[in-house]
Design an enzyme around this catalytic site. Structure first.
Site, short mmCIF file in Angstrom:
data_model
loop_
_atom_site.label_atom_id
_atom_site.label_comp_id
_atom_site.label_asym_id
_atom_site.label_seq_id
_atom_site.Cartn_x
_atom_site.Cartn_y
_atom_site.Cartn_z
N ASP A 65 0.85 -1.19 0.00
CA ASP A 65 0.00 0.00 0.00
C ASP A 65 0.89 1.24 0.00
OD1 ASP A 65 -1.70 2.07 0.59
OD2 ASP A 65 -2.55 1.15 2.40
N TYR A 157 -10.44 14.08 -4.58
CA TYR A 157 -9.56 13.68 -5.71
C TYR A 157 -8.89 14.92 -6.33
CZ TYR A 157 -8.36 11.33 -10.14
OH TYR A 157 -7.70 10.81 -11.23
N ALA A 159 -8.29 17.77 -4.99
CA ALA A 159 -7.30 18.35 -4.06
C ALA A 159 -5.98 17.59 -4.16
CB ALA A 159 -7.83 18.31 -2.63
N LYS A 161 -4.84 15.91 -6.78
CA LYS A 161 -4.20 16.07 -8.08
C LYS A 161 -3.63 17.49 -8.24
CE LYS A 161 -4.83 11.84 -9.38
NZ LYS A 161 -3.68 10.93 -9.48
P1 NAP Z 1 -7.11 1.94 -12.06
O1 NAP Z 1 -7.41 1.29 -13.37
O2 NAP Z 1 -8.16 2.00 -11.02
O3 NAP Z 1 -5.78 1.25 -11.45
C1 NAP Z 1 -5.26 1.72 -10.24
C2 NAP Z 1 -3.97 1.01 -9.91
O4 NAP Z 1 -3.47 1.54 -8.66
C3 NAP Z 1 -4.13 -0.48 -9.69
O5 NAP Z 1 -2.94 -1.13 -10.10
C4 NAP Z 1 -4.28 -0.59 -8.18
O6 NAP Z 1 -3.93 -1.85 -7.62
C5 NAP Z 1 -3.30 0.48 -7.74
N1 NAP Z 1 -3.54 0.97 -6.38
C6 NAP Z 1 -4.68 1.48 -5.87
N2 NAP Z 1 -4.51 1.81 -4.58
C7 NAP Z 1 -3.23 1.50 -4.27
C8 NAP Z 1 -2.45 1.58 -3.09
N3 NAP Z 1 -2.97 2.06 -1.95
N4 NAP Z 1 -1.16 1.15 -3.11
C9 NAP Z 1 -0.63 0.65 -4.27
N5 NAP Z 1 -1.31 0.55 -5.42
C10 NAP Z 1 -2.59 0.97 -5.42
O7 NAP Z 1 -6.64 3.45 -12.28
P2 NAP Z 1 -6.24 4.24 -13.63
O8 NAP Z 1 -7.47 4.74 -14.25
O9 NAP Z 1 -5.28 3.44 -14.42
O10 NAP Z 1 -5.51 5.50 -12.99
C11 NAP Z 1 -4.11 5.52 -12.76
C12 NAP Z 1 -3.71 6.92 -12.35
O11 NAP Z 1 -4.10 7.85 -13.36
C13 NAP Z 1 -4.36 7.40 -11.06
O12 NAP Z 1 -3.44 8.20 -10.33
C14 NAP Z 1 -5.51 8.24 -11.56
O13 NAP Z 1 -5.89 9.20 -10.62
C15 NAP Z 1 -4.90 8.86 -12.80
N6 NAP Z 1 -5.87 9.31 -13.77
C16 NAP Z 1 -6.72 8.44 -14.38
C17 NAP Z 1 -7.63 8.92 -15.32
C18 NAP Z 1 -8.57 8.02 -16.06
O14 NAP Z 1 -9.39 8.56 -16.82
N7 NAP Z 1 -8.51 6.72 -15.91
C19 NAP Z 1 -7.69 10.28 -15.59
C20 NAP Z 1 -6.82 11.14 -14.92
C21 NAP Z 1 -5.91 10.63 -14.02
P3 NAP Z 1 -5.10 -2.95 -7.29
O15 NAP Z 1 -5.70 -3.35 -8.59
O16 NAP Z 1 -4.38 -4.07 -6.61
O17 NAP Z 1 -6.08 -2.23 -6.41
#
Ligand code: NAP
Length: 250
Positions: A65, A157, A159, A161
């Protein structure tokens, strides 16, 4: 251009799904030694290793984590012991706990701050002294368009980012003289599990506001992250690279 990654050790947080997974596979395809972590989904993590097994780089993973500082320190110590260096850190792990402020519970605020913002502090803190001694490094923090635009239902969220931007610019100034760059990649709406949770009606509204006319792909974020990690990007620091199909032009 990317030959330079073959001797590089890359750490990606939250590398088992979505954007993190694309970043892991990108660096592994370019020959890097990639280590990623994830929180709980063992199956998804195994699939990433399986998908990347024929790539020229290597991939390994650890379950931990990012909001837990002792766990983070132990994780990085293991990597330093094995590889002797960490050249590139991508802080990607992130969660949402969306609801209007009027309904938001203290735990929902704390959970998002602890993973998205404290997690970035924890990982940077754990590696920065070694990276400074190395006199070369790349830190790329994954922000979000929401940190600039704001979004109803996401005060926690947004805040984190926006906080990542201030954190990254400050750190960029602290370490620039040591050959380390610190940048933010701020995705718009990207097709991942995180956005799969958004109700269809809201997705349609968002789509109408994106000039390119579609959600982004995780690979489109990974491409930019890998560029920022190159030698060619050594004069880019403290920058926020928005990748959002024109939704927000900062
Ligand atoms: P996602 O598909 O939900 O994947 C999240 C990843 O983070 C998973 O590998 C998850 O592991 C891991 N994770 C979550 N909590 C954790 C913790 N406490 N410690 C270690 N690992 C943890 O997310 P995503 O959409 O790819 O987003 C990735 C990043 O891009 C995030 O920072 C998000 O805010 C940012 N982002 C995403 C979008 C979008 O449209 N998707 C847009 C802007 C920014 P588990 O599967 O084991 O939980």
């Amino acid at each position: 251009m990317f030959e330079e990654f073959k001797d590089k050790v890359v750490v990606v947080t939250g590398g088992s799904r979505g954007i993190g997974k694309a970043i892991v596979l990108k660096f592994a395809s370019l020959g890097a030694k990639v280590v990623f972590n994830y929180a709980s989904n063992d199956e998804a993590a195994k699939k990433v290793i399986e998908e990347g097994k024929d790539y020229s780089g290597t991939i390994e993973c650890f379950k931990l984590d990012v909001s837990n500082f002792p766990q983070v320190c132990e994780f990085f110590e293991k990597i330093f012991d094995k590889y002797g260096a960490i050249h590139i850190l991508v802080n990607n792990a992130g969660i949402t706990r969306d609801t209007l402020l009027a309904r938001m519970k203290e735990e929902e605020w704390d959970a998002v701050i602890n993973v998205n913002l404290k997690g970035v502090f924890n990982c940077c803190k754990a590696i920065i002294s070694n990276m400074m001694r190395q006199r070369w490094g790349r830190i790329i923090n994954i922000g979000s368009v929401i940190g600039s635009m704001g979004n109803a239902g996401q005060v926690n969220y947004a805040a984190t980012k926006a906080g990542i931007v201030g954190f990254s610019r400050s750190l960029a100034k602290e370490v620039a003289s040591r050959g380390i760059t610190v940048n933010v990649v701020a995705p718009g709406f990207i097709d991942t599990d995180m956005t799969a949770k958004v109700p269809e009606k809201i997705k349609d509204q968002i789509l109408k506001a994106i000039p390119v006319g579609r959600f982004g792909k995780a690979d489109e974020i990974a491409n930019a992250v890998s560029f920022l990690a190159t030698e060619s990007a050594s004069y880019i620091t403290g920058e926020v690279l928005h990748i959002n199909g024109g939704l927000y032009m900062g």
